[in-house]
Design an enzyme around this catalytic site. Structure first.
Site, short mmCIF file in Angstrom:
data_model
loop_
_atom_site.label_atom_id
_atom_site.label_comp_id
_atom_site.label_asym_id
_atom_site.label_seq_id
_atom_site.Cartn_x
_atom_site.Cartn_y
_atom_site.Cartn_z
N GLU A 119 0.91 -1.14 0.10
CA GLU A 119 0.02 0.12 0.01
C GLU A 119 0.81 1.24 0.03
O GLU A 119 1.86 1.33 0.66
CB GLU A 119 -0.89 -0.29 1.07
CG GLU A 119 -1.90 1.13 1.35
CD GLU A 119 -2.66 1.40 0.02
OE1 GLU A 119 -3.38 0.39 -0.42
OE2 GLU A 119 -2.50 2.17 -0.51
N LYS A 165 8.12 -1.65 -2.37
CA LYS A 165 7.51 -0.83 -1.37
C LYS A 165 8.94 -0.22 -0.38
O LYS A 165 8.75 1.09 -0.07
CB LYS A 165 6.56 -1.60 -0.40
CG LYS A 165 6.18 -1.10 0.79
CD LYS A 165 5.36 0.04 0.51
CE LYS A 165 4.92 0.52 1.94
NZ LYS A 165 3.83 1.75 2.14
N CYS A 203 6.36 4.50 8.64
CA CYS A 203 6.83 3.67 7.57
C CYS A 203 8.37 3.98 7.43
O CYS A 203 9.29 3.12 7.04
CB CYS A 203 6.12 3.71 6.38
SG CYS A 203 4.42 3.09 6.38
C1 UDX Z 1 4.55 7.53 3.69
C2 UDX Z 1 4.88 7.44 2.06
O1 UDX Z 1 4.48 8.71 1.55
C3 UDX Z 1 3.47 6.51 1.63
O2 UDX Z 1 3.66 6.32 0.16
C4 UDX Z 1 3.85 5.18 2.44
O3 UDX Z 1 2.67 4.18 1.89
C5 UDX Z 1 3.76 5.15 3.97
O4 UDX Z 1 4.84 6.05 4.09
P1 UDX Z 1 3.22 8.81 5.50
O5 UDX Z 1 4.17 8.26 6.40
O6 UDX Z 1 1.79 8.42 5.82
O7 UDX Z 1 3.60 7.99 3.96
O8 UDX Z 1 3.29 10.31 5.37
P2 UDX Z 1 4.35 11.13 4.42
O9 UDX Z 1 3.50 12.36 3.68
O10 UDX Z 1 5.03 10.55 3.42
O11 UDX Z 1 5.12 11.90 5.37
C6 UDX Z 1 6.33 11.18 6.12
C7 UDX Z 1 7.25 12.06 6.93
O12 UDX Z 1 7.99 13.22 6.35
C8 UDX Z 1 6.07 13.29 7.87
O13 UDX Z 1 6.69 13.34 9.06
C9 UDX Z 1 6.08 14.48 7.12
O14 UDX Z 1 6.03 15.77 7.77
C10 UDX Z 1 7.56 14.35 6.38
N1 UDX Z 1 7.83 15.08 5.38
C11 UDX Z 1 7.17 14.85 4.07
C12 UDX Z 1 8.83 16.45 5.33
O15 UDX Z 1 9.33 16.59 6.47
N2 UDX Z 1 8.84 16.89 4.12
C13 UDX Z 1 8.38 16.75 2.91
O16 UDX Z 1 8.80 17.39 1.93
C14 UDX Z 1 7.23 15.72 3.10
#
Ligand code: UDX
Ligand code: ADP
Length: 462
Positions: free
Chosen positions: A160, A219, A275
């Site tokens: 996913e 993944k 993740c």
């Molecule tokens: C992530 C992946 O994006 C997704 O495809 C996978 O299925 C699960 O892991 P998620 O952890 O839910 O999703 O959120 P994501 O938007 O990726 O953000 C992860 C972390 O990175 C957050 O703490 C977010 O604040 C941080 N982040 C994200 C940044 O600090 N800068 C960015 O530019 C993007």
């Protein structure tokens, strides 16, 4: 092979929303989401879903009771299903071989044993949880050794990719659906059966089929690449602060190169979520197991840099507050790992708050969605004593109450509501000098300056 009944083991952040979307898009398929956690199942059956996701209430309401069911009767759901998603947790091992890196597969193994015990006829088992490469083979071995009814099985990998906070949009309109299966005729029939479920709403060209190991590995690699981008821009945020450059301007300039692209270049106090760290550590462990130390060391740096980013944010606060935060009130705005979720797993806020508490700060924490009990539990699990939490942590349901008489405020989640806070009011409520540490660049910089805040914004040189 036509799928008419699906069951999903695990009603968590992945299983619940994903199955709700499948049920909403496939009214002719019965979908049962199971969990042994009665409280979680009760919540899925109530108006207060256990997962906060914009738009999810509507998706669940459109199918629940019709062809979407939430139940603790796991055995009956497995017995009735043609296709079983396994979406149970796979935390990082905290003990023994691979501690701190390898995935703990005990829930996967328990699920496989139960499926073997309960199943009759033919079943397709789909790995939805993020798992190390070759887990499909472990599942097959366990099932083959434990099935006594003559049932037959195919195992698929269907990772996913949804991100929390945008889960509904991601499920509705995914960049791609990835399905891995064996290249045998039986494996290909199973792959096609699952393809036909997603093809109800996802264009065929976005449904990618691969062999099992490519799917499992993709993944981990997708998450590693995404996290690597954040660590890369965060490393540059420190250089921007030192040189007078602005990390957003740098990100914009490099992101306009179509080979680099503009997304995932927002500097922050650090990445969190269930993740990224887990999957990179998994990758590191995998490389170690295959005797590839250069590769494992390369990826380990992404996590090291992230830890350093959180630590240096705390250090910045302590040094700016005249080298001591002892007994000083610090307002913490945001505890979730990102906006639009009530999830705090690996949130940088946990690390930052723990280290500030070790410096004897008094914390006043506000988050619009995270339950106070969860905040206390996270801090306790991070090693903060119950006594210190009781004495030095206040959790409030109003940001203005949090900043009252505070020496400093720190934003740790980019909640939209922080963009429109009444900053003149906050300035009046805080002690002077009023220090702001914006770990998400979410507050309006010019207004902070005009009001006379003493502000530090991640990645912005002075
Ligand atoms: C992530 C992946 O994006 C997704 O495809 C996978 O299925 C699960 O892991 P998620 O952890 O839910 O999703 O959120 P994501 O938007 O990726 O953000 C992860 C972390 O990175 C957050 O703490 C977010 O604040 C941080 N982040 C994200 C940044 O600090 N800068 C960015 O530019 C993007
Ligand atoms: P994710 O973010 O991957 O969805 P969660 O930890 O939120 O992970 O959810 C995993 C869920 O799986 C938990 O609610 C847990 O109770 C459930 N679970 C674990 N083992 C089983 C099992 N054998 N059968 C059904 N549910 C299970």
């Amino acid at each position: 092979m036509k799928i008419s009944s699906i069951c999903c083991l695990g009603a968590g952040y992945v299983g619940g929303p994903t199955m709700a979307m499948i049920a909403a898009k496939c009214p002719d398929i019965q979908v049962t989401v199971c969990d042994m956690n009665q409280q979680r199942i009760d919540a899925w059956n109530s108006d207060e879903l256990p997962v906060y996701e914009p738009g999810l209430d509507e998706v669940v309401a459109s199918a629940r009771g019709r062809n979407l069911h939430f139940s603790t009767d796991i055995r009956s759901a497995i017995a009735a299903a043609d296709l079983i998603f396994v979406s149970v947790g796979t935390p990082t091992k905290t003990y023994g071989i691979g501690a701190g890196r390898a995935a703990d597969l005990r829930y996967i193994e328990a699920a496989a044993r139960l499926i073997a015990e309960v199943s009759h006829g033919h079943k397709i088992i789909v790995e939805k949880s993020t798992i190390p490469v070759k887990t499909a083979s472990a599942i097959k071995t366990i099932i083959a050794a434990n099935s006594t009814s003559g049932a037959t099985f195919e195992v698929l990998s269907n990772p996913e990719f949804l991100a929390e906070g945008t889960a509904v949009a991601d499920l509705e309109n995914p960049d791609r659906i990835l399905i891995g299966g064996e290249t045998t005729p039986g494996g290909q029939i199973a792959v096609e059966a699952l393809v036909s479920v997603y093809a109800r709403w996802v264009p065929r060209e976005r449904i990618v089929t691969t062999n099992l190991w490519s799917s499992e590995l993709s993944k981990l690699v997708a998450n590693a690449f995404l996290a690597q981008r954040i660590s890369s821009i965060n490393s540059i945020s420190a250089l921007c602060e030192a040189t007078g450059a602005d990390v957003d301007e740098v990100a914009r300039a490099i992101g306009m190169d179509s080979r680099i692209g503009p997304k995932f270049l927002k500097a922050s106090v650090g990445f969190g979520g269930s993740c990224f760290q887990k999957d990179i550590l998994n990758l590191v462990y995998l490389c170690e197991s295959f005797n590839l130390p250069h590769v494992s060391e390369y990826w380990r740096q992404v996590v090291h840099l992230n830890d350093w980013q959180k630590s240096r944010f705390v250090e910045k606060i302590v040094r700016t507050l005249f080298n001591t935060v002892n007994n000083k009130r610090i307002a913490i705005l945001g505890f979730a790992f990102k906006k639009d979720t009530n999830d705090t797993r690996e949130s940088p806020a946990i690390h930052v708050c723990r280290d500030l508490l070790r410096e004897h700060a008094q914390l006043a924490i506000y988050d619009p969605r995270v339950e106070p009990e969860l905040i206390r539990k996270d801090l306790a699990e991070a090693g903060v004593s119950a006594k210190l939490i009781e004495a030095n942590v206040e959790i409030l349901d109003d940001p203005y109450a949090a900043v009252k008489n505070a020496h400093a405020l720190a934003t740790l989640t980019e909640w939209d509501e922080f963009k429109t806070l009444d900053l003149p009011r906050i300035h009046r409520l805080m002690l002077k000098p009023a220090f702001v540490f914006d770990g998400r660049d979410v507050l309006p910089t010019a207004e902070l300056e005009a009001l006379g805040f003493d502000s530090f914004i991640i990645g912005k040189g002075q």
